[in-house]
Design an enzyme around this catalytic site. Structure first.
Site, PDB file in Angstrom:
ATOM      1  N   GLY A  45     -16.812  14.318 -37.562  1.00 37.12           N
ATOM      2  CA  GLY A  45     -16.874  15.294 -36.348  1.00 37.12           C
ATOM      3  C   GLY A  45     -15.915  14.958 -35.299  1.00 37.12           C
ATOM      4  O   GLY A  45     -15.542  13.651 -35.096  1.00 37.12           O
ATOM      5  N   GLN A  50     -12.469  14.417 -27.076  1.00 33.06           N
ATOM      6  CA  GLN A  50     -11.951  13.049 -27.306  1.00 33.06           C
ATOM      7  C   GLN A  50     -10.257  13.368 -27.845  1.00 33.06           C
ATOM      8  O   GLN A  50      -9.496  12.236 -27.771  1.00 33.06           O
ATOM      9  CB  GLN A  50     -12.360  12.686 -28.777  1.00 33.06           C
ATOM     10  CG  GLN A  50     -13.791  12.551 -28.887  1.00 33.06           C
ATOM     11  CD  GLN A  50     -14.620  12.364 -30.233  1.00 33.06           C
ATOM     12  OE1 GLN A  50     -15.079  13.357 -30.935  1.00 33.06           O
ATOM     13  NE2 GLN A  50     -14.468  11.278 -30.850  1.00 33.06           N
ATOM     14  N   CYS A 110     -17.812   6.462 -34.289  1.00 36.22           N
ATOM     15  CA  CYS A 110     -17.216   7.323 -33.425  1.00 36.22           C
ATOM     16  C   CYS A 110     -15.518   6.882 -33.277  1.00 36.22           C
ATOM     17  O   CYS A 110     -15.419   5.885 -33.262  1.00 36.22           O
ATOM     18  CB  CYS A 110     -17.794   7.183 -31.853  1.00 36.22           C
ATOM     19  SG  CYS A 110     -16.900   8.463 -30.778  1.00 36.22           S
ATOM     20  N   LEU A 111     -14.935   8.066 -33.510  1.00 39.53           N
ATOM     21  CA  LEU A 111     -13.471   8.032 -33.610  1.00 39.53           C
ATOM     22  C   LEU A 111     -12.994   7.185 -32.307  1.00 39.53           C
ATOM     23  O   LEU A 111     -11.827   6.628 -32.103  1.00 39.53           O
ATOM     24  CB  LEU A 111     -12.688   8.997 -33.995  1.00 39.53           C
ATOM     25  CG  LEU A 111     -12.978   9.832 -35.372  1.00 39.53           C
ATOM     26  CD1 LEU A 111     -12.165  11.153 -35.637  1.00 39.53           C
ATOM     27  CD2 LEU A 111     -12.453   8.682 -36.487  1.00 39.53           C
ATOM     28  N   HIS A 152     -24.529  14.215 -31.838  1.00 43.71           N
ATOM     29  CA  HIS A 152     -23.437  13.208 -31.332  1.00 43.71           C
ATOM     30  C   HIS A 152     -22.091  14.118 -30.567  1.00 43.71           C
ATOM     31  O   HIS A 152     -21.647  13.792 -29.466  1.00 43.71           O
ATOM     32  CB  HIS A 152     -22.723  12.432 -32.511  1.00 43.71           C
ATOM     33  CG  HIS A 152     -21.871  11.511 -32.367  1.00 43.71           C
ATOM     34  ND1 HIS A 152     -22.128  10.070 -32.442  1.00 43.71           N
ATOM     35  CD2 HIS A 152     -20.413  11.945 -31.724  1.00 43.71           C
ATOM     36  CE1 HIS A 152     -20.571   9.358 -32.151  1.00 43.71           C
ATOM     37  NE2 HIS A 152     -20.065  10.397 -31.931  1.00 43.71           N
ATOM     38  N   GLU A 153     -21.622  15.229 -31.495  1.00 47.41           N
ATOM     39  CA  GLU A 153     -20.523  15.877 -30.924  1.00 47.41           C
ATOM     40  C   GLU A 153     -20.867  16.611 -29.425  1.00 47.41           C
ATOM     41  O   GLU A 153     -20.153  16.720 -28.805  1.00 47.41           O
ATOM     42  CB  GLU A 153     -20.038  16.742 -31.972  1.00 47.41           C
ATOM     43  CG  GLU A 153     -19.425  16.056 -33.168  1.00 47.41           C
ATOM     44  CD  GLU A 153     -18.484  14.725 -32.907  1.00 47.41           C
ATOM     45  OE1 GLU A 153     -17.947  14.768 -32.091  1.00 47.41           O
ATOM     46  OE2 GLU A 153     -18.750  13.824 -33.929  1.00 47.41           O
ATOM     47  N   HIS A 156     -20.457  14.477 -26.457  1.00 41.59           N
ATOM     48  CA  HIS A 156     -19.040  14.167 -26.071  1.00 41.59           C
ATOM     49  C   HIS A 156     -18.755  15.318 -25.126  1.00 41.59           C
ATOM     50  O   HIS A 156     -18.290  15.018 -24.294  1.00 41.59           O
ATOM     51  CB  HIS A 156     -18.360  14.418 -27.419  1.00 41.59           C
ATOM     52  CG  HIS A 156     -18.022  13.126 -28.088  1.00 41.59           C
ATOM     53  ND1 HIS A 156     -17.388  12.048 -27.594  1.00 41.59           N
ATOM     54  CD2 HIS A 156     -18.125  12.881 -29.162  1.00 41.59           C
ATOM     55  CE1 HIS A 156     -17.511  11.016 -28.477  1.00 41.59           C
ATOM     56  NE2 HIS A 156     -17.920  11.579 -29.586  1.00 41.59           N
TER      57      HIS A 156
END
Ligand code: NI
Length: 184
Positions: A45, A50, A110-111, A152-153, A156
């Protein structure tokens, strides 16, 4: 185009994303670039936040099984990884959670927080409403890992990171570790 990803504790990750008024070519290009970036980094995701684009846009592609997911997490820490297969690419513009049920603890990564994973508790069943890349409204019922990833996304886009749910002590330790790594 692969876009640079902001890394924790970058303050820009705390920006609240703006509502998308028109799904035009600019948004569609952003979506295309976000998918490309997510696949290149072995993510499941990615939120526009991000990649320092503060619009309510997020992309998700969930592996079919828990094994595939664990493999992705492993690959992410290995420079010589292979490109992950594409499964079910999903794009959400202006996403809203309409229903939330149940609870599940799951290990998340997470990236934007590389080399760190932690257990987080979230709803295990959600109903989400959003626009797709053509600007059409759709609703999606999601359970398990997909539901967790969407939450989660969506966080963000509100400037929230999964590490915010950890204890103060764990957050301090992560911050120290991150500082050490970025200072070489
Ligand atoms: Ni993330």
């Amino acid at each position: 185009m692969i876009l640079p990803i902001l890394n924790y504790p970058d303050k820009r990750l705390r920006t609240k994303a703006k509502h998308v008024n028109v799904v035009d070519e600019t948004i569609q290009t952003l979506i295309k670039d976000m998918f490309e970036t997510m696949y290149a980094k072995d993510g499941i995701g990615l939120a526009a936040t991000q990649v320092d684009q503060h619009l309510q846009v997020m992309v998700v592609d969930m592996p079919d099984s828990q094994d595939d997911y664990q493999l992705l997490l492993k690959n992410r820490q290995d420079e010589s990884h292979k490109q992950p297969p594409k499964h079910h690419p999903l794009c959400f513009i202006n996403p809203k959670i309409k229903e939330k049920n149940g609870q599940e603890k799951h290990t998340e990564g997470c990236l934007s927080v590389p080399y760190f994973q932690a257990e987080v508790q979230r709803a295990n069943h959600i109903k989400v409403e959003a626009l797709n890349e053509k600007g059409e409204v759709f609703t999606l019922q999601a359970t398990g890992l997909l539901a967790i990833c969407i939450q989660h996304e969506l966080d963000h886009l509100k400037g929230i990171l999964f590490v915010d749910y950890l204890s103060k002590l764990k957050q301090e330790r992560l911050l120290e570790k991150t500082k050490k790594m970025t200072n070489g």
